[in-house]
Motif scaffolding. Structure first.
Motif, PDB file in Angstrom:
ATOM      1  N   GLY A  91       0.813  -1.204   0.000  1.00 26.35           N
ATOM      2  CA  GLY A  91       0.000   0.000   0.000  1.00 26.35           C
ATOM      3  C   GLY A  91       0.848   1.257   0.000  1.00 26.35           C
ATOM      4  O   GLY A  91       2.070   1.233  -0.158  1.00 26.35           O
ATOM      5  N   GLY A  92       0.175   2.398   0.151  1.00 28.42           N
ATOM      6  CA  GLY A  92       0.865   3.671   0.179  1.00 28.42           C
ATOM      7  C   GLY A  92       0.600   4.492  -1.068  1.00 28.42           C
ATOM      8  O   GLY A  92      -0.114   4.071  -1.976  1.00 28.42           O
ATOM      9  N   PRO A  93       1.185   5.698  -1.123  1.00 26.20           N
ATOM     10  CA  PRO A  93       0.927   6.594  -2.260  1.00 26.20           C
ATOM     11  C   PRO A  93       1.687   6.170  -3.517  1.00 26.20           C
ATOM     12  O   PRO A  93       2.867   5.851  -3.463  1.00 26.20           O
ATOM     13  CB  PRO A  93       1.416   7.953  -1.746  1.00 26.20           C
ATOM     14  CG  PRO A  93       2.457   7.620  -0.727  1.00 26.20           C
ATOM     15  CD  PRO A  93       2.016   6.342  -0.086  1.00 26.20           C
ATOM     16  N   ILE A  94       0.979   6.205  -4.627  1.00 25.77           N
ATOM     17  CA  ILE A  94       1.541   5.882  -5.938  1.00 25.77           C
ATOM     18  C   ILE A  94       1.367   7.107  -6.831  1.00 25.77           C
ATOM     19  O   ILE A  94       0.247   7.615  -6.988  1.00 25.77           O
ATOM     20  CB  ILE A  94       0.825   4.665  -6.571  1.00 25.77           C
ATOM     21  CG1 ILE A  94       0.956   3.432  -5.678  1.00 25.77           C
ATOM     22  CG2 ILE A  94       1.372   4.399  -7.965  1.00 25.77           C
ATOM     23  CD1 ILE A  94       2.359   2.940  -5.456  1.00 25.77           C
ATOM     24  N   GLY A  95       2.439   7.593  -7.408  1.00 27.76           N
ATOM     25  CA  GLY A  95       2.361   8.734  -8.308  1.00 27.76           C
ATOM     26  C   GLY A  95       1.758   8.354  -9.645  1.00 27.76           C
ATOM     27  O   GLY A  95       1.968   7.249 -10.132  1.00 27.76           O
ATOM     28  N   LEU A  96       1.009   9.279 -10.216  1.00 32.34           N
ATOM     29  CA  LEU A  96       0.340   9.035 -11.495  1.00 32.34           C
ATOM     30  C   LEU A  96       0.701  10.132 -12.487  1.00 32.34           C
ATOM     31  O   LEU A  96       0.365  11.303 -12.279  1.00 32.34           O
ATOM     32  CB  LEU A  96      -1.180   9.003 -11.308  1.00 32.34           C
ATOM     33  CG  LEU A  96      -1.739   7.925 -10.369  1.00 32.34           C
ATOM     34  CD1 LEU A  96      -3.242   8.126 -10.180  1.00 32.34           C
ATOM     35  CD2 LEU A  96      -1.445   6.530 -10.915  1.00 32.34           C
ATOM     36  N   LEU A  97       1.387   9.754 -13.546  1.00 39.17           N
ATOM     37  CA  LEU A  97       1.605  10.640 -14.690  1.00 39.17           C
ATOM     38  C   LEU A  97       0.622  10.197 -15.761  1.00 39.17           C
ATOM     39  O   LEU A  97       0.776   9.117 -16.345  1.00 39.17           O
ATOM     40  CB  LEU A  97       3.046  10.537 -15.195  1.00 39.17           C
ATOM     41  CG  LEU A  97       4.138  11.038 -14.254  1.00 39.17           C
ATOM     42  CD1 LEU A  97       5.513  10.790 -14.873  1.00 39.17           C
ATOM     43  CD2 LEU A  97       3.964  12.519 -13.926  1.00 39.17           C
ATOM     44  N   ALA A  98      -0.403  10.987 -16.002  1.00 40.14           N
ATOM     45  CA  ALA A  98      -1.517  10.539 -16.840  1.00 40.14           C
ATOM     46  C   ALA A  98      -2.140  11.717 -17.566  1.00 40.14           C
ATOM     47  O   ALA A  98      -1.869  12.881 -17.265  1.00 40.14           O
ATOM     48  CB  ALA A  98      -2.580   9.852 -15.970  1.00 40.14           C
ATOM     49  N   SER A  99      -2.988  11.399 -18.525  1.00 40.16           N
ATOM     50  CA  SER A  99      -3.742  12.439 -19.226  1.00 40.16           C
ATOM     51  C   SER A  99      -4.763  13.061 -18.282  1.00 40.16           C
ATOM     52  O   SER A  99      -5.153  12.471 -17.259  1.00 40.16           O
ATOM     53  CB  SER A  99      -4.459  11.855 -20.443  1.00 40.16           C
ATOM     54  OG  SER A  99      -5.578  11.070 -20.037  1.00 40.16           O
TER      55      SER A  99
ATOM     56  N   ARG B  92       6.418   4.628  -5.847  1.00 41.76           N
ATOM     57  CA  ARG B  92       6.419   4.253  -7.263  1.00 41.76           C
ATOM     58  C   ARG B  92       5.678   5.361  -8.020  1.00 41.76           C
ATOM     59  O   ARG B  92       4.779   6.011  -7.473  1.00 41.76           O
ATOM     60  CB  ARG B  92       5.709   2.922  -7.519  1.00 41.76           C
ATOM     61  CG  ARG B  92       6.393   1.710  -6.907  1.00 41.76           C
ATOM     62  CD  ARG B  92       7.681   1.352  -7.607  1.00 41.76           C
ATOM     63  NE  ARG B  92       8.215   0.089  -7.120  1.00 41.76           N
ATOM     64  CZ  ARG B  92       8.958  -0.057  -6.023  1.00 41.76           C
ATOM     65  NH1 ARG B  92       9.230   1.011  -5.283  1.00 41.76           N
ATOM     66  NH2 ARG B  92       9.402  -1.247  -5.660  1.00 41.76           N
ATOM     67  N   VAL B  93       6.040   5.536  -9.284  1.00 42.24           N
ATOM     68  CA  VAL B  93       5.349   6.483 -10.161  1.00 42.24           C
ATOM     69  C   VAL B  93       4.940   5.723 -11.416  1.00 42.24           C
ATOM     70  O   VAL B  93       5.785   5.163 -12.121  1.00 42.24           O
ATOM     71  CB  VAL B  93       6.249   7.678 -10.537  1.00 42.24           C
ATOM     72  CG1 VAL B  93       5.525   8.596 -11.520  1.00 42.24           C
ATOM     73  CG2 VAL B  93       6.665   8.452  -9.296  1.00 42.24           C
ATOM     74  N   VAL B  94       3.637   5.686 -11.675  1.00 49.15           N
ATOM     75  CA  VAL B  94       3.111   4.960 -12.831  1.00 49.15           C
ATOM     76  C   VAL B  94       3.085   5.872 -14.046  1.00 49.15           C
ATOM     77  O   VAL B  94       2.542   6.985 -13.995  1.00 49.15           O
ATOM     78  CB  VAL B  94       1.690   4.421 -12.558  1.00 49.15           C
ATOM     79  CG1 VAL B  94       1.174   3.660 -13.769  1.00 49.15           C
ATOM     80  CG2 VAL B  94       1.688   3.525 -11.326  1.00 49.15           C
ATOM     81  N   MET B  95       3.673   5.397 -15.118  1.00 48.34           N
ATOM     82  CA  MET B  95       3.549   6.068 -16.415  1.00 48.34           C
ATOM     83  C   MET B  95       2.210   5.638 -16.986  1.00 48.34           C
ATOM     84  O   MET B  95       2.098   4.672 -17.737  1.00 48.34           O
ATOM     85  CB  MET B  95       4.724   5.694 -17.316  1.00 48.34           C
ATOM     86  CG  MET B  95       6.051   6.211 -16.792  1.00 48.34           C
ATOM     87  SD  MET B  95       7.470   5.789 -17.850  1.00 48.34           S
ATOM     88  CE  MET B  95       7.836   4.118 -17.262  1.00 48.34           C
TER      89      MET B  95
END
Length: 237
Positions: free
Chosen positions: A116-124, A188-191
């Motif tokens: 768990g925890g915060p996940i970064g989102l690079l998204a439209s 983590r940062v999700v593309m």
């Protein structure tokens, strides 16, 4: 037979196909997954539709899906994150299973050992507007964190740059936003737009270690599903 409902955009579809091949444990051509590709670049912009600035892309996506089904596809992948806003509507119109890109990402996050925890989102902007990632990530105990408004505007501009072939310019913007999310506490940062991994293909080891490529996650999920399908087929004497 894997059917790829692509063209959103064409470069992202090509990137997905390359990752599908690399994700397949193969020693010869015949070990790879038979694949049908519909690069339907005429599908209206998904983010624009969500934001009320363009036509509904669902009819065009349904038409592309029908072409894949008629051609013999038995399972569908859509290498576009924002298009998954219409996943349920597309799935309702076909008996073919359609893999979900966010579920593939969540499975990879689980496999990485994160609890768990915060996940970064690079998204439209469209993907963020409909809450595509936070809703499904929450089922796995993760929360989604996106850039601040100025940062999100920069991400959208970078996505447009990739579509225009200006990949190097996009990379500088996206790397800065990824580092900002890490600094904000994201492990983590999700593309989470399939254009973004095209731009961020070369990162230093430190940043690369926290990035999650949704395109690659989908490719791995396709390989696992298609290999399971093949293993379930009866042996032919």
């Amino acid at each position: 037979m894997l059917g790829v409902l692509g063209g959103m955009g064409p470069l992202a579809t090509a990137d997905f196909l390359a990752k599908l091949v690399r994700a397949t444990p193969a020693r010869r051509d015949q070990d790879h997954i038979p694949t049908l590709i519909c690069s339907a670049a005429d599908i209206p912009n998904r983010a624009s539709a969500i934001l009320g600035r363009g036509p509904d892309p669902l009819p065009a996506m349904r038409a592309a899906l029908a072409r894949l089904e008629t051609a013999g596809a038995t399972r569908i992948a859509i290498p576009c994150n924002t298009a998954h806003h219409w996943h349920a509507a597309l799935q309702a119109g076909t008996a073919l299973p359609i893999l979900h890109i966010v579920d593939a990402v969540a499975d990879d996050l689980d496999a990485s050992g994160l609890a768990g925890g915060p996940i970064g989102l690079l998204a439209s902007a469209g993907t963020l507007r409909v809450g595509l990632y936070p809703e499904r990530l929450a089922r796995h105990g993760f929360t989604g964190l996106s850039p601040d408004p100025d940062g999100q505007d920069a991400v959208v501009a970078a996505i447009d740059l990739v579509k225009a072939g200006r990949v190097a310019e996009a990379a500088l913007i996206l790397e800065a936003q990824a580092r900002a999310l890490v600094a904000a506490g994201c492990r983590r940062v999700v593309m989470a737009c399939t254009e973004i991994p095209v731009a961020l293909s070369a990162l230093d080891d430190e940043l690369a270690g926290v990035m999650v490529d949704a395109t690659e996650s989908l490719a791995r999920a396709c390989v696992a599903a298609c290999r399971a399908d093949a293993a379930a087929l009866p042996l032919v004497a």
